[in-house]
Motif scaffolding. Structure first.
Motif, PDB file in Angstrom:
ATOM      1  N   PRO A 158       2.938 -30.100 -13.510  1.00 34.96           N
ATOM      2  CA  PRO A 158       2.013 -29.068 -13.063  1.00 34.96           C
ATOM      3  C   PRO A 158       1.506 -29.492 -11.488  1.00 34.96           C
ATOM      4  CG  PRO A 158       0.997 -30.002 -15.173  1.00 34.96           C
ATOM      5  CD  PRO A 158       2.170 -30.950 -14.879  1.00 34.96           C
ATOM      6  N   LEU A 159       1.636 -28.473 -10.674  1.00 34.98           N
ATOM      7  CA  LEU A 159       1.761 -28.503  -9.268  1.00 34.98           C
ATOM      8  C   LEU A 159       0.341 -27.988  -8.876  1.00 34.98           C
ATOM      9  CD1 LEU A 159       5.336 -27.753  -8.132  1.00 34.98           C
ATOM     10  CD2 LEU A 159       4.461 -30.176  -8.656  1.00 34.98           C
ATOM     11  N   ARG A 160      -0.185 -28.319  -7.647  1.00 39.54           N
ATOM     12  CA  ARG A 160      -1.197 -27.995  -7.061  1.00 39.54           C
ATOM     13  C   ARG A 160      -0.984 -27.309  -5.591  1.00 39.54           C
ATOM     14  NH1 ARG A 160      -4.309 -34.026  -7.484  1.00 39.54           N
ATOM     15  NH2 ARG A 160      -4.264 -34.128  -9.857  1.00 39.54           N
ATOM     16  N   SER A 161      -1.787 -26.330  -5.201  1.00 44.51           N
ATOM     17  CA  SER A 161      -1.489 -25.707  -3.826  1.00 44.51           C
ATOM     18  C   SER A 161      -1.548 -26.430  -2.960  1.00 44.51           C
ATOM     19  CB  SER A 161      -2.469 -24.491  -4.030  1.00 44.51           C
ATOM     20  OG  SER A 161      -3.743 -24.961  -3.534  1.00 44.51           O
ATOM     21  N   ASN A 162      -2.138 -27.631  -2.939  1.00 44.48           N
ATOM     22  CA  ASN A 162      -2.209 -28.346  -1.565  1.00 44.48           C
ATOM     23  C   ASN A 162      -1.118 -29.761  -1.714  1.00 44.48           C
ATOM     24  OD1 ASN A 162      -3.692 -29.849  -3.427  1.00 44.48           O
ATOM     25  ND2 ASN A 162      -5.510 -29.926  -2.284  1.00 44.48           N
ATOM     26  N   ASP A 163      -0.389 -29.733  -3.079  1.00 45.11           N
ATOM     27  CA  ASP A 163       0.834 -30.736  -3.046  1.00 45.11           C
ATOM     28  C   ASP A 163       1.865 -30.638  -1.512  1.00 45.11           C
ATOM     29  OD1 ASP A 163      -0.270 -31.827  -5.391  1.00 45.11           O
ATOM     30  OD2 ASP A 163       0.963 -30.443  -6.366  1.00 45.11           O
ATOM     31  N   PRO A 212       0.779 -49.265   2.664  1.00 47.29           N
ATOM     32  CA  PRO A 212       2.317 -48.983   2.468  1.00 47.29           C
ATOM     33  C   PRO A 212       2.752 -47.413   2.273  1.00 47.29           C
ATOM     34  CG  PRO A 212       1.645 -50.818   1.627  1.00 47.29           C
ATOM     35  CD  PRO A 212       0.551 -50.315   2.081  1.00 47.29           C
ATOM     36  N   LEU A 213       3.825 -46.973   2.743  1.00 50.30           N
ATOM     37  CA  LEU A 213       4.151 -45.706   2.798  1.00 50.30           C
ATOM     38  C   LEU A 213       4.450 -45.548   0.957  1.00 50.30           C
ATOM     39  CD1 LEU A 213       4.818 -43.039   4.495  1.00 50.30           C
ATOM     40  CD2 LEU A 213       7.373 -43.765   4.311  1.00 50.30           C
ATOM     41  N   ILE A 214       5.137 -46.592   0.331  1.00 49.44           N
ATOM     42  CA  ILE A 214       5.285 -46.111  -1.018  1.00 49.44           C
ATOM     43  C   ILE A 214       4.047 -46.194  -1.785  1.00 49.44           C
ATOM     44  CG2 ILE A 214       7.630 -47.333  -0.966  1.00 49.44           C
ATOM     45  CD1 ILE A 214       6.352 -50.100  -2.178  1.00 49.44           C
ATOM     46  N   GLU A 215       2.962 -46.379  -1.084  1.00 52.29           N
ATOM     47  CA  GLU A 215       1.683 -46.185  -1.961  1.00 52.29           C
ATOM     48  C   GLU A 215       0.835 -44.859  -1.483  1.00 52.29           C
ATOM     49  OE1 GLU A 215      -1.100 -49.335  -1.598  1.00 52.29           O
ATOM     50  OE2 GLU A 215       0.368 -51.116  -1.849  1.00 52.29           O
ATOM     51  N   ARG A 216       1.332 -44.386  -0.354  1.00 51.33           N
ATOM     52  CA  ARG A 216       0.765 -42.919   0.141  1.00 51.33           C
ATOM     53  C   ARG A 216       1.561 -41.947  -0.482  1.00 51.33           C
ATOM     54  NH1 ARG A 216       1.317 -43.250   6.085  1.00 51.33           N
ATOM     55  NH2 ARG A 216       2.413 -45.219   5.934  1.00 51.33           N
ATOM     56  N   TYR A 217       2.769 -42.157  -0.964  1.00 53.27           N
ATOM     57  CA  TYR A 217       3.430 -41.132  -1.585  1.00 53.27           C
ATOM     58  C   TYR A 217       3.965 -41.605  -3.038  1.00 53.27           C
ATOM     59  CZ  TYR A 217       4.898 -38.398   2.671  1.00 53.27           C
ATOM     60  OH  TYR A 217       4.890 -37.360   3.644  1.00 53.27           O
ATOM     61  N   SER A 218       4.019 -40.454  -3.981  1.00 49.95           N
ATOM     62  CA  SER A 218       4.290 -40.703  -5.099  1.00 49.95           C
ATOM     63  C   SER A 218       5.834 -40.452  -5.284  1.00 49.95           C
ATOM     64  CB  SER A 218       3.736 -39.721  -6.200  1.00 49.95           C
ATOM     65  OG  SER A 218       2.513 -40.128  -6.288  1.00 49.95           O
ATOM     66  N   PHE A 219       6.686 -41.553  -5.619  1.00 47.97           N
ATOM     67  CA  PHE A 219       8.316 -41.463  -5.681  1.00 47.97           C
ATOM     68  C   PHE A 219       8.536 -40.943  -7.073  1.00 47.97           C
ATOM     69  CE2 PHE A 219      12.393 -43.878  -4.679  1.00 47.97           C
ATOM     70  CZ  PHE A 219      13.274 -42.781  -4.776  1.00 47.97           C
ATOM     71  N   LEU A 220       9.068 -39.491  -7.124  1.00 42.80           N
ATOM     72  CA  LEU A 220       8.993 -38.911  -8.210  1.00 42.80           C
ATOM     73  C   LEU A 220      10.039 -39.270  -9.355  1.00 42.80           C
ATOM     74  CD1 LEU A 220       7.796 -36.378  -9.582  1.00 42.80           C
ATOM     75  CD2 LEU A 220       9.745 -35.073  -8.680  1.00 42.80           C
ATOM     76  N   GLU A 221      11.228 -39.893  -8.853  1.00 40.04           N
ATOM     77  CA  GLU A 221      12.217 -40.489  -9.780  1.00 40.04           C
ATOM     78  C   GLU A 221      12.199 -41.922  -9.434  1.00 40.04           C
ATOM     79  OE1 GLU A 221      14.441 -39.054  -6.039  1.00 40.04           O
ATOM     80  OE2 GLU A 221      12.566 -38.512  -7.129  1.00 40.04           O
ATOM     81  N   MET A 222      11.162 -42.747  -9.124  1.00 41.28           N
ATOM     82  CA  MET A 222      11.366 -44.083  -8.659  1.00 41.28           C
ATOM     83  C   MET A 222      12.093 -45.040  -9.919  1.00 41.28           C
ATOM     84  SD  MET A 222       8.439 -46.325  -6.906  1.00 41.28           S
ATOM     85  CE  MET A 222       7.237 -46.261  -8.185  1.00 41.28           C
ATOM     86  N   SER A 252       2.738 -39.137 -15.189  1.00 43.20           N
ATOM     87  CA  SER A 252       1.460 -39.339 -15.952  1.00 43.20           C
ATOM     88  C   SER A 252       0.579 -39.728 -14.688  1.00 43.20           C
ATOM     89  CB  SER A 252       1.592 -40.373 -17.080  1.00 43.20           C
ATOM     90  OG  SER A 252       2.113 -41.480 -16.356  1.00 43.20           O
ATOM     91  N   ASP A 253       0.973 -40.678 -13.893  1.00 43.12           N
ATOM     92  CA  ASP A 253       0.084 -41.049 -13.009  1.00 43.12           C
ATOM     93  C   ASP A 253      -0.253 -39.863 -11.755  1.00 43.12           C
ATOM     94  OD1 ASP A 253      -1.029 -43.283 -10.933  1.00 43.12           O
ATOM     95  OD2 ASP A 253       0.498 -42.405  -9.580  1.00 43.12           O
ATOM     96  N   LEU A 254       0.757 -38.979 -11.832  1.00 45.95           N
ATOM     97  CA  LEU A 254       0.351 -37.910 -10.662  1.00 45.95           C
ATOM     98  C   LEU A 254      -0.906 -37.172 -11.143  1.00 45.95           C
ATOM     99  CD1 LEU A 254       3.941 -36.819  -9.524  1.00 45.95           C
ATOM    100  CD2 LEU A 254       2.109 -37.053  -8.065  1.00 45.95           C
ATOM    101  N   ALA A 255      -1.051 -36.965 -12.632  1.00 44.71           N
ATOM    102  CA  ALA A 255      -2.161 -36.300 -12.790  1.00 44.71           C
ATOM    103  C   ALA A 255      -3.639 -36.848 -12.538  1.00 44.71           C
ATOM    104  CB  ALA A 255      -2.163 -36.184 -14.352  1.00 44.71           C
ATOM    105  N   THR A 256      -3.662 -38.072 -12.190  1.00 43.58           N
ATOM    106  CA  THR A 256      -4.991 -38.631 -11.681  1.00 43.58           C
ATOM    107  C   THR A 256      -4.921 -39.052 -10.273  1.00 43.58           C
ATOM    108  OG1 THR A 256      -4.173 -40.841 -11.996  1.00 43.58           O
ATOM    109  CG2 THR A 256      -4.853 -39.718 -13.981  1.00 43.58           C
ATOM    110  N   ARG A 257      -3.892 -38.533  -9.450  1.00 35.99           N
ATOM    111  CA  ARG A 257      -4.038 -38.582  -8.080  1.00 35.99           C
ATOM    112  C   ARG A 257      -4.822 -37.588  -7.483  1.00 35.99           C
ATOM    113  NH1 ARG A 257      -0.663 -41.894  -4.353  1.00 35.99           N
ATOM    114  NH2 ARG A 257       0.636 -43.416  -5.750  1.00 35.99           N
ATOM    115  N   PRO A 258      -5.395 -38.049  -6.466  1.00 36.08           N
ATOM    116  CA  PRO A 258      -6.465 -37.187  -5.870  1.00 36.08           C
ATOM    117  C   PRO A 258      -5.687 -36.325  -4.841  1.00 36.08           C
ATOM    118  CG  PRO A 258      -6.809 -39.273  -5.065  1.00 36.08           C
ATOM    119  CD  PRO A 258      -5.853 -39.326  -6.079  1.00 36.08           C
ATOM    120  N   SER A 259      -6.209 -35.058  -4.741  1.00 31.34           N
ATOM    121  CA  SER A 259      -5.549 -34.111  -3.786  1.00 31.34           C
ATOM    122  C   SER A 259      -5.973 -34.594  -2.276  1.00 31.34           C
ATOM    123  CB  SER A 259      -5.885 -32.687  -3.958  1.00 31.34           C
ATOM    124  OG  SER A 259      -5.388 -32.107  -5.406  1.00 31.34           O
TER     125      SER A 259
END
Length: 349
Positions: A59-64, A98-108, A149-156
């Motif tokens: 599920p995506l959000r409009s401000n992703d 770190p940049l790897i914490e500021r971004y969710s790497f989808l297929e990490m 699953s982690d993305l669902a709890t990430r703030p916008s």
């Protein structure tokens, strides 16, 4: 998209040939098990199959905001630019987080070999002088966990990085989210990817650049075929939620590229702000910026000593690596793949 139904995964997975498998294994100290997926036959690690449907139905959000590319195309540079503009130029957080914490790497999770954590730990312990079992285990568990699953709890707003082609991303992403795609001359991509593969201790590429080039242009590196990847994004370049950039344009005129991204994100910049941002993003400063160089992985011993995450940041450096035979091969390969499209890579003088 949040209210849409869960759909079955639309693509078939199939094995690579025995010949392709033997070629790949010969050149990697610690090879992954690969599959191909979909009608274009993108090469993915076998483990991708375990979360592919969750990614597709995410599920995506409009401000992703997505930053996507074929890897080694200027992704990190673009991520930092996009994050700072979207985060009101918060340099303090950019330099401390770190940049790897500021971004969710989808297929990490694809970066952990298919033998799992135990096999990964064994490979690193054999190759690394700085091996610390406890710290490494924490990092590998984090790297190997599917991010959906982690993305669902990430703030916008959520910042999402991916090297997946458009067809393997969450379905119809541009209907909801914004995306910046960065592309680069495939010959320069090959050079950068070669060094990147030698950088990570658990992959340990053993071959020459020429051998790597044949893997890359022969569609035996992750996410190849390269041109199909780029053309999928190129076809969406006129969508109002897509910004298609070339690495060569950032390299040639960074202020103009910064302005394009600012306009795309609806952000205003005065001349002083633009100058400061361009200085922050200059390759000289970028190479010294620990927050974007994955220093946390180097400290854990995951990097080879003689390779860097951020290298020269140079456009058009490929002739230093290509002999005449490879140059002719690349010219034909590029011409054949651009024959059915108006995609053209900017020339570098």
């Amino acid at each position: 998209m949040g209210d849409e139904q869960i759909l079955p995964y639309p693509y078939e997975f199939y094995n690579i040939s025995d010949e392709e498998k033997s070629i790949n294994e010969k050149l990697h100290a610690y090879p992954y098990e690969f599959l191909r997926v979909g009608p274009k036959g993108y090469l993915v690690s076998k483990i991708f199959k375990t979360d592919a449907a969750n990614i597709y139905n995410l599920p995506l959000r409009s401000n992703d905001i997505f930053v996507t590319s074929y890897q080694r195309s200027g992704t990190t540079w673009t991520q930092e630019l996009v994050w700072l503009l979207a985060s009101d130029l918060n340099y303090e957080k950019a330099l401390s987080t770190p940049l790897i914490e500021r971004y969710s790497f989808l297929e990490m999770f694809m970066n952990v070999p298919d033998t799992g954590i135990d096999g990964f730990m064994k490979a690193l312990s054999q190759n690394s002088e700085n091996f610390n079992k406890e710290d490494m285990l924490k990092m590998i568990k984090w790297l190997g966990s599917p991010i959906t699953s982690d993305l669902a709890t990430r703030p916008s707003p959520r910042f999402i990085k991916s090297h997946l082609p458009m067809s393997l991303l969450p379905r119809n992403p541009l209907d909801t989210a914004k995306m910046v795609y960065i592309a680069r001359d495939p010959r320069d991509v090959a050079v950068s990817y070669y060094h990147h593969t030698r950088l990570f201790m658990h992959t340990g590429f053993k071959g020459t650049f020429k051998e790597f080039w044949h893997l890359f242009h022969g569609n035996l590196m992750k996410m190849t075929p390269y041109f199909e990847h780029v053309k999928e994004a190129w076809e969406k370049r006129h969508d109002p939620n897509m910004l298609f950039l070339f690495y060569e344009d950032l390299s040639k005129d960074l202020p103009a590229a910064v302005q394009r991204v600012a306009d795309f994100l609806g952000k205003k910049l005065d001349d002083k702000q633009k100058t400061t941002l361009c200085d922050h993003l200059s390759i000289e400063n970028f190479k010294k910026n620990k927050a974007v160089n994955c220093d946390e992985l180097r400290v854990l011993g995951m990097f080879a000593k003689d390779e860097e995450f951020i290298r020269k940041g140079k456009a058009g450096g490929w002739p230093d690596y290509f002999d005449e035979e490879m140059t002719q091969e690349a010219d034909k390969w590029i011409a054949d793949n651009l024959n059915d499209t108006d995609l053209r890579f900017p020339t570098v003088k």
